[in-house]
Design an enzyme around this catalytic site. Structure first.
Site, short mmCIF file in Angstrom:
data_model
loop_
_atom_site.label_atom_id
_atom_site.label_comp_id
_atom_site.label_asym_id
_atom_site.label_seq_id
_atom_site.Cartn_x
_atom_site.Cartn_y
_atom_site.Cartn_z
N PHE A 181 96.68 -23.44 -39.03
CA PHE A 181 96.85 -23.23 -40.70
C PHE A 181 96.74 -24.04 -41.67
O PHE A 181 96.36 -25.20 -41.51
CB PHE A 181 98.17 -23.01 -40.14
CG PHE A 181 98.96 -22.26 -41.14
CD1 PHE A 181 99.30 -20.99 -41.51
CD2 PHE A 181 99.81 -22.56 -42.38
CE1 PHE A 181 99.54 -20.26 -42.37
CE2 PHE A 181 100.89 -22.28 -43.54
CZ PHE A 181 99.84 -20.69 -43.31
N TYR A 188 111.86 -19.57 -40.57
CA TYR A 188 112.06 -18.25 -40.47
C TYR A 188 110.99 -17.58 -39.88
O TYR A 188 110.50 -16.20 -40.04
CB TYR A 188 111.77 -18.62 -42.07
CG TYR A 188 110.74 -19.22 -42.81
CD1 TYR A 188 109.03 -18.31 -42.07
CD2 TYR A 188 109.83 -20.36 -43.32
CE1 TYR A 188 107.75 -18.73 -42.99
CE2 TYR A 188 109.40 -20.76 -43.61
CZ TYR A 188 108.18 -20.15 -43.68
OH TYR A 188 106.57 -20.56 -44.24
N ARG A 198 97.19 -9.22 -37.01
CA ARG A 198 97.68 -9.96 -36.76
C ARG A 198 99.10 -8.84 -36.11
O ARG A 198 99.68 -8.09 -37.37
CB ARG A 198 98.31 -11.39 -36.84
CG ARG A 198 97.13 -12.11 -37.79
CD ARG A 198 98.65 -13.33 -38.10
NE ARG A 198 99.01 -13.87 -39.21
CZ ARG A 198 100.53 -13.68 -39.66
NH1 ARG A 198 99.72 -15.18 -38.63
NH2 ARG A 198 100.45 -14.17 -40.60
#
Lengths: 421, 421
Positions: B130, B231, B380
Site C-alpha cells: 500500500f 475501519y 477488488r
C-alpha cells in the site's frame, strides 16, 4: 463602589453576543468555565453526528468519500477556520492532533534551518509551555541525534521577558504557545515574530488557547508555522482533529516527514514514490476520523454571526469582571492571580494559585461550577464569550467565596485525585 | 456440474454466521463488496454516537474524561481487539492513523537497529505494498538523512518470492502488508518472520487487510511490530483510529519520536521533561478524536459471538465461490485473476484485472454492486463474512456477467474519474 448582581444582569442585557448561547446544549445547573479545555456542545452536533453515522456511513458507505465530500473536509474546514486566525484561503488544514501537527511543522522548520543555517541548533521555548509541545520537541530532536545529527539544544525560558536574551545567534526555531495554558499570558504575536526574525530564527506558534478565544492575525504577523486545537474554544467536540497553518513562503520548500497518502500529489495513482502536493495539503498524512472531523464544522458554525473583535470585547469584559469580583469578594483568602492584569497580555482565562487549589476546584465542581485544575496549584477559569454570561461570572464568584469562607473544600472526597480533572 | 442459485441458497441456510448480518445497517438494494475499504455500519453505532455527543460531551463535558472513561479508551479498545490478532493483554492501543502508527513503529525499529546493528541500512518492502507505507518509510528516512544520518535504502521487491534473496546482511527492517491490498496475497506471517529474524532483521507488519478478515497470531509468530486499520473489516467507522502492537520484548527499549502527552509516564504532572510510560502506552501521542474512537467499540462488538476461525472458514468459502462462479459465468471476458487460488495465501478479497476495470466497477456500482477499483486495472471484491451472504456472491457475479456481456460499462458516465472510487 462595589459591583452588584444587578450590574451583571445589566451587562447581560447589553451583551450583543447574548443570543449566541442558544446555539449550545449546556446542562442544567452548571456554570461551565472550562471551555479552554473542552468546548461545550453545539446543539447542531447531534443531528450532524446522526447524519454522518446513519446516512453518510450507513447508506453512502464508500461512495461518501465523493458524495459526502469527505475527501475535501480538511481543506474545507481549514478555509472556514481561516478568518478566525487571520489566515488566507487554502492555508489551513484540519487534521490529526495538535501534538502530531506540531511534530510536522517543527520538523519542517528544523529541516529548513538545517539547509539554510546549519549552525543554528537551538529550539527556544518556555518551561511553562504546554508540556506536550516540549515533549514533541524532545522526541523529534532525540530521534535525529540518535541517527547522527549534531546536537540540538532545547532552551527553556522561565518567563516571556527572558526571550530577547535567549535569542542568541545559534537559535533555529522559537516555539511558543500564544496564550499560555497555565497563566493565560498572551504574547504579542507580531512584535515577537518580528524580534525572532530579526535574530534569524523561525516561529512556531501553538494557538491551542487562542483560536476562537482571541484575535489572531497569522498573515499580518508574518508568522512562519502554527498549529492549534479545535476542541477548546472552537467547540469541535472531544478530541476533535487539530489544525495546522504554514506561511505560503515556506509551504513548498520541504517535506514534512509524516508523508502519508493524503499529502501525495496524486493520492489515487498508487505510485510507490512519494511526491508531496503543492501547498498546505502536503501536511496531510493518513485517513482522518470522519465522524469527529465532521463535527468540527458544527463548532465553527457557532462563530457564523460574529467576529473575533466582538468576541474579544466580551472576553475582556468577562475576565476583567471576574478579576474584580474575586478581589471584591475573596480578598481574605490566599488566592494569587497569575494572569496578567494588563488586558493586552491576557487571553480568555483567569488563573489563580491557591495552596489547596485541587480541593477547591473539586468543591466548585461539586457545586456546579466547572473550572479546571493544573498542577501544581493552578485553578483555571476559562471564559467563552459565546456561552458565558456576566451573571455566570457573578454566580461563580459567589460560590467560590462561599467555598472558601466555609472551607467546604476541606472534605476528604475533594482531595482524592483521579486521572484527569 | 455448474453451481446454481439453489446451491448458494443452501450455503446460506447452512451458514453459522448468517445471523451476524442483522447487526449491520446495510442499505436496500446494495450488495456491498467493499468492506476491505470501509466496513458497513453496525446498527449500534447510531445510538452510541448519540450517547457520546449528547450525554458524554453535552452533559458530562470535561468530566467525561473520568466519568465516561475517555482516558482509558485506547487501551480498553486495544484489549478488546487483541484476540482478533493474536496479541496479549495490554499489548495493543487504538490511536491515531495507520500511517502515523507506522511511522512510530518504523522509527522505533530503525532506532533499535541503529543502536544494535548500525551497518544495517536497508528497509525491505514490496513495490505493490500500500503506497502510504512506502511514503512513510521515505518520509522518515529522508528526514533522518537530511539531518546527517548515513544513507538508508528502501529496497522494493516485485513479488513475495523475491524476499529471501532481498534479505542480505545489510537489511534492518522488513516492512510488509500481511494481506496485499491489490492482489489479496497473504504472507505466512510465522514463516516469514522466522526467515527475517534468521537474517538479523526486524519485521513491521501492516494488518490493514488482515484484522477481522483472517486469523492473525502476532505472539505465536513472534512478530516485532504491527499496525493496522479499524475501519475496514473491523467496521469501526469512516477513518476510525488505527491500532498498534509492539512485541513486549521491544516495548520499553526505545522512545518512539511522536512523544506527546498521552504517552508520558505522568501525563498530569505537567513536567517539562518527557519520560515515556512503561509498556504499549508510550506509543500514544496526542488527544484522540473521542467520537470516532468510541464508535470503534461498536465495530469490535460485531465479533462478540464468533471467532477468527469461523470467519476464516466462511471467508474462504465466499472467495472460492466467487472465483468459481466468475470462471463459470464470465469465461469469455478478459478477466485476469490476480489473487492466489491457493487458499493458504489468500486474504478475504478477490481481485481481477480488466482492461476497462474502472468503467466496469462504475457500472457495477450503478447496478447496486459495490466493489472498488485500484489503479491501474484492478477490480477488488472484498468479502466480509459477518454480512456477506452466498447469494450476494451469486447475485454479484450474475450482474457482473450481464455488464460484461452487454458492454453496459461502455457508456460515457462510467469513464469519468472522480477523486476516489
Amino acid at each position: 463602589m462595589s459591583i452588584t448582581l444587578q450590574d451583571c444582569q445589566e451587562k447581560d442585557r447589553q451583551d450583543p453576543l447574548a443570543a449566541a448561547r442558544d446555539q449550545f446544549a449546556l446542562p442544567e445547573g452548571v456554570i461551565y468555565l472550562d471551555g479552554n479545555s473542552l468546548g461545550a456542545q453545539p446543539k447542531a452536533a447531534l443531528a450532524r453526528a446522526s447524519e454522518v453515522v446513519s446516512y453518510e456511513w450507513g447508506v453512502g458507505l464508500i461512495r461518501s468519500w465523493n458524495t459526502a465530500s469527505w475527501f475535501d473536509l480538511p481543506q474545507r474546514l481549514g478555509n472556514k477556520l481561516a478568518r478566525l486566525i487571520g489566515a488566507g484561503e487554502d492555508q489551513v488544514v484540519v487534521t490529526d492532533t495538535t501534538s502530531i501537527n506540531l511534530y510536522k511543522v517543527l520538523a519542517a522548520a528544523l529541516r529548513q534551518q538545517a539547509a539554510n543555517a546549519p549552525t543554528r541548533r537551538v529550539i527556544v521555548s518556555e518551561r511553562r509551555n504546554f508540556p506536550t509541545d516540549l515533549y514533541i520537541a524532545q522526541g523529534l530532536t532525540e530521534q535525529l541525534m540518535a541517527h547522527g545529527a549534531p546536537a540540538f539544544e532545547l532552551r527553556l525560558i522561565d518567563s516571556p521577558e527572558e526571550l530577547p536574551t535567549a535569542l542568541t545567534d545559534d537559535v533555529s526555531v522559537v516555539m511558543l504557545t500564544h496564550v499560555n495554558y497555565q497563566t493565560g499570558y498572551m504574547y504579542n504575536m507580531k512584535e515577537t515574530t518580528a524580534l525572532v526574525h530579526e535574530r534569524g530564527a523561525l516561529t512556531v506558534w501553538d494557538l491551542a488557547h487562542s483560536a476562537g478565544a482571541v484575535p489572531v492575525d497569522l498573515v499580518g504577523a508574518n508568522a512562519d508555522y502554527a498549529v492549534g486545537c479545535t476542541y477548546k474554544y472552537l467547540n469541535g467536540g472531544p478530541g476533535s482533529p487539530a489544525f495546522l497553518w504554514v506561511n505560503p513562503v515556506h509551504q513548498n520548500q520541504f517535506w514534512q516527514p509524516l508523508s502519508g497518502w493524503w499529502g501525495h500529489a496524486r493520492p489515487f495513482a498508487m505510485e510507490p514514490g512519494y511526491e508531496p502536493q503543492k501547498g498546505i495539503s502536503r501536511y496531510l498524512c493518513g485517513t482522518q476520523p470522519i465522524t469527529s472531523l465532521s463535527l468540527v464544522e458544527c463548532g465553527l458554525n457557532t462563530f457564523a454571526n460574529t467576529d473575533m473583535q466582538a468576541i474579544r470585547a466580551k472576553s475582556l469584559a468577562l475576565t476583567s469582571l471576574f478579576i474584580e469580583l474575586v478581589k471584591q469578594e475573596c480578598a481574605d483568602h490566599p488566592l494569587t492571580l497569575i494572569t496578567p492584569t494588563d488586558a493586552n497580555y491576557r487571553g480568555s482565562q483567569v488563573s489563580y494559585e491557591h495552596p489547596e487549589g485541587f480541593a477547591v476546584v473539586q468543591a466548585l465542581i461539586d457545586q456546579g461550577v466547572i473550572p479546571d485544575y493544573r498542577e501544581p496549584r493552578n485553578m483555571r477559569f476559562g471564559f467563552t464569550p459565546l456561552y458565558t454570561s456576566f451573571v455566570d461570572v457573578w454566580e461563580s464568584v459567589r460560590i467560590l467565596k462561599d467555598i472558601l469562607d466555609t472551607r467546604r473544600w476541606d472534605q476528604p472526597q475533594f482531595h482524592r485525585r483521579g486521572a484527569v480533572t
